[in-house]
Write an enzyme that holds these catalytic residues in place. Structure first.
Site, PDB file in Angstrom:
ATOM      1  N   TYR A  49       0.836  -1.217   0.000  1.00 19.82           N
ATOM      2  CA  TYR A  49       0.000   0.000   0.000  1.00 19.82           C
ATOM      3  C   TYR A  49       0.865   1.258   0.000  1.00 19.82           C
ATOM      4  CZ  TYR A  49      -3.537  -3.228   1.990  1.00 19.82           C
ATOM      5  OH  TYR A  49      -4.365  -4.278   2.248  1.00 19.82           O
ATOM      6  N   HIS A 113       0.084 -11.722   3.498  1.00 19.77           N
ATOM      7  CA  HIS A 113      -0.920 -11.003   2.695  1.00 19.77           C
ATOM      8  C   HIS A 113      -1.730 -11.944   1.797  1.00 19.77           C
ATOM      9  CE1 HIS A 113      -1.605  -6.710   0.915  1.00 19.77           C
ATOM     10  NE2 HIS A 113      -2.739  -7.349   1.110  1.00 19.77           N
TER      11      HIS A 113
HETATM   12  N1  LIG Z   1      -5.638  -8.263   3.295  1.00 18.38           N
HETATM   13  C1  LIG Z   1      -6.020  -7.903   2.099  1.00 18.38           C
HETATM   14  O1  LIG Z   1      -5.781  -8.612   1.094  1.00 18.38           O
HETATM   15  C2  LIG Z   1      -6.769  -6.625   1.927  1.00 18.38           C
HETATM   16  C3  LIG Z   1      -7.392  -6.345   0.693  1.00 18.38           C
HETATM   17  C4  LIG Z   1      -8.096  -5.151   0.583  1.00 18.38           C
HETATM   18  C5  LIG Z   1      -8.187  -4.263   1.641  1.00 18.38           C
HETATM   19  N2  LIG Z   1      -7.552  -4.555   2.819  1.00 18.38           N
HETATM   20  C6  LIG Z   1      -7.608  -3.606   3.984  1.00 18.38           C
HETATM   21  O2  LIG Z   1      -8.973  -3.306   4.276  1.00 18.38           O
HETATM   22  C7  LIG Z   1      -9.179  -1.892   4.205  1.00 18.38           C
HETATM   23  C8  LIG Z   1     -10.602  -1.559   3.771  1.00 18.38           C
HETATM   24  O3  LIG Z   1     -10.934  -2.164   2.544  1.00 18.38           O
HETATM   25  P1  LIG Z   1     -11.352  -1.353   1.240  1.00 18.38           P
HETATM   26  O4  LIG Z   1     -10.667  -0.047   1.230  1.00 18.38           O
HETATM   27  O5  LIG Z   1     -11.127  -2.261   0.087  1.00 18.38           O
HETATM   28  O6  LIG Z   1     -12.939  -1.208   1.367  1.00 18.38           O
HETATM   29  P2  LIG Z   1     -14.033  -0.550   2.332  1.00 18.38           P
HETATM   30  O7  LIG Z   1     -13.455  -0.104   3.616  1.00 18.38           O
HETATM   31  O8  LIG Z   1     -15.183  -1.508   2.341  1.00 18.38           O
HETATM   32  O9  LIG Z   1     -14.526   0.693   1.485  1.00 18.38           O
HETATM   33  C9  LIG Z   1     -13.777   1.846   1.283  1.00 18.38           C
HETATM   34  C10 LIG Z   1     -14.594   2.757   0.358  1.00 18.38           C
HETATM   35  O10 LIG Z   1     -15.830   3.096   0.985  1.00 18.38           O
HETATM   36  C11 LIG Z   1     -15.939   4.514   1.097  1.00 18.38           C
HETATM   37  N3  LIG Z   1     -16.541   4.805   2.395  1.00 18.38           N
HETATM   38  C12 LIG Z   1     -15.994   4.625   3.625  1.00 18.38           C
HETATM   39  N4  LIG Z   1     -16.864   4.992   4.589  1.00 18.38           N
HETATM   40  C13 LIG Z   1     -17.982   5.415   3.960  1.00 18.38           C
HETATM   41  C14 LIG Z   1     -19.229   5.918   4.418  1.00 18.38           C
HETATM   42  N5  LIG Z   1     -19.507   6.058   5.705  1.00 18.38           N
HETATM   43  N6  LIG Z   1     -20.163   6.253   3.487  1.00 18.38           N
HETATM   44  C15 LIG Z   1     -19.905   6.110   2.162  1.00 18.38           C
HETATM   45  N7  LIG Z   1     -18.749   5.632   1.663  1.00 18.38           N
HETATM   46  C16 LIG Z   1     -17.786   5.298   2.566  1.00 18.38           C
HETATM   47  C17 LIG Z   1     -14.523   5.060   0.983  1.00 18.38           C
HETATM   48  O11 LIG Z   1     -14.533   6.331   0.391  1.00 18.38           O
HETATM   49  P3  LIG Z   1     -13.836   7.606   1.133  1.00 18.38           P
HETATM   50  O12 LIG Z   1     -12.399   7.266   1.368  1.00 18.38           O
HETATM   51  O13 LIG Z   1     -14.046   8.698   0.148  1.00 18.38           O
HETATM   52  O14 LIG Z   1     -14.612   7.829   2.414  1.00 18.38           O
HETATM   53  C18 LIG Z   1     -13.869   4.038   0.048  1.00 18.38           C
HETATM   54  O15 LIG Z   1     -14.154   4.365  -1.301  1.00 18.38           O
HETATM   55  C19 LIG Z   1      -8.100  -1.408   3.241  1.00 18.38           C
HETATM   56  O16 LIG Z   1      -7.862  -0.031   3.348  1.00 18.38           O
HETATM   57  C20 LIG Z   1      -6.927  -2.274   3.661  1.00 18.38           C
HETATM   58  O17 LIG Z   1      -6.318  -1.738   4.828  1.00 18.38           O
HETATM   59  C21 LIG Z   1      -6.863  -5.730   2.984  1.00 18.38           C
END
Ligand SMILES: NC(=O)c1ccc[n+]([C@@H]2O[C@H](COP(=O)([O-])OP(=O)(O)OC[C@H]3O[C@@H](n4cnc5c(N)ncnc54)[C@H](OP(=O)(O)O)[C@@H]3O)[C@@H](O)[C@H]2O)c1
Length: 281
Positions: A49, A113
């Site tokens: 990241y 990961h």
């Molecule tokens: N281990 C793995 O393989 C893996 C893979 C993927 C992700 N991850 C981890 O999990 C974290 C979260 O996953 P993700 O980023 O894929 O998805 P997520 O948290 O489900 O969604 C993030 C998205 O939702 C929006 N959002 C957040 N809060 C909101 C709200 N209250 N209302 C409307 N929209 C909202 C954000 O936009 P804004 O930023 O504009 O608010 C962003 O576009 C990552 O950052 C990472 O640390 C791990």
């Protein structure tokens, strides 16, 4: 905010913040500061990241200002597939280098990961050593299915992972994995917990009806469901306002029927496709 207890007796926050696709240090400072003001101390990063340094800098600023101590924070990082391949599983130098670079002294959680096939078990055995030496406080895995846990066991692992971090949200609830984790006392961190708020998720009729019924937002209904399922959602936002919204999910509770109705939305829909590094179910 509350904590869950891991299988080694240590604590993990029950909501954490992600950092994938964040690239602005100023925004990271705001997110960490707002989080701390609201009692949120759990963060997730990864070498891929490119946020390990930026997140650590924001954390160190808050510590320097006397608003929190290192011990208040719980920081996950990961070993990426390229690192497993480059060092054939002997990943210690990457961990030592990242700790030196970030100045965080230790990682609260080190995760594999992706279950990269060739070096999965060698990497895990190397992580067990880092855990025993205290360089990392907890160790876990991501993108695992039950057979990957079996592979670790067969390879002579003697530590059961403390957590598994998988894509989980109402459209992908992974009941088999959840059952396995319950039996083996493994905490589940749910990544992409809002299914990235893609239209299929944010416009879902049931979730919207429930948001109106409980007088909260769609995101809050989904995150409350995670908490009640016993998952640790890792939710990402670049907005301080949404940090407050997303972590303000402790003043209401879903009825059992509503919680079960959300679970029944499962349709094995995933944002992250299966791949060679994540051979899936
Ligand atoms: N281990 C793995 O393989 C893996 C893979 C993927 C992700 N991850 C981890 O999990 C974290 C979260 O996953 P993700 O980023 O894929 O998805 P997520 O948290 O489900 O969604 C993030 C998205 O939702 C929006 N959002 C957040 N809060 C909101 C709200 N209250 N209302 C409307 N929209 C909202 C954000 O936009 P804004 O930023 O504009 O608010 C962003 O576009 C990552 O950052 C990472 O640390 C791990």
């Amino acid at each position: 905010m509350d904590n869950l207890i891991l299988n080694n007796g240590k604590k993990i926050p029950n909501i954490m913040l992600g950092s994938f696709q964040m690239d602005d240090p100023k925004i990271m400072d705001e997110i960490v500061e707002t989080a701390v003001e609201n009692g949120v101390y759990g963060f997730d990063t990864s070498p891929s990241y490119k946020t390990e340094g930026m997140l650590s800098d924001s954390i160190k600023k808050v510590i320097k200002e006397g608003k929190a101590t290192r011990e208040d924070f719980f920081v996950d990082t990961k070993i990426d597939s390229w690192q497993m391949i480059e060092k054939k599983g002997q990943i210690r130098p990457f961990v030592e280098f990242a700790l030196k670079k970030t100045g965080l002294e230790y990682w609260d959680m080190l995760l594999i990961h992706w279950p990269q096939p060739e070096y999965l078990t060698k990497t895990w055995l190397a992580m067990e050593k880092l855990y025993e030496e205290g360089l990392v406080k907890n160790i876990g895995v991501c993108n695992f299915s039950v057979r990957h846990f079996n592979e670790l066991e067969k390879a002579g692992a003697h530590i059961v992972p403390m957590v598994v971090q998988n894509e989980i949200h109402p459209l992908n609830t992974e009941p088999e994995l959840v059952e396995y984790c319950k039996k083996n006392n493994i905490v589940i961190q749910a990544y992409s917990p809002l299914c990235r708020m893609i239209p299929m998720m944010k416009n879902n009729a049931l979730i919207n009806i429930l948001a109106e019924k409980y007088g909260v937002s769609v995101a809050q209904i989904i995150l409350r469901w995670h908490v009640e399922m016993g998952f640790v959602p890792i939710v990402k936002t670049s907005s301080s306002k949404r940090v407050i919204e997303n972590t303000d999910v402790f003043s209401f509770a879903l009825s059992k029927e509503d919680k079960d109705a959300i679970s029944s939305l499962d349709q094995h829909f995933k944002i992250f496709l299966e791949s060679r590094c994540c051979p899936g179910y």
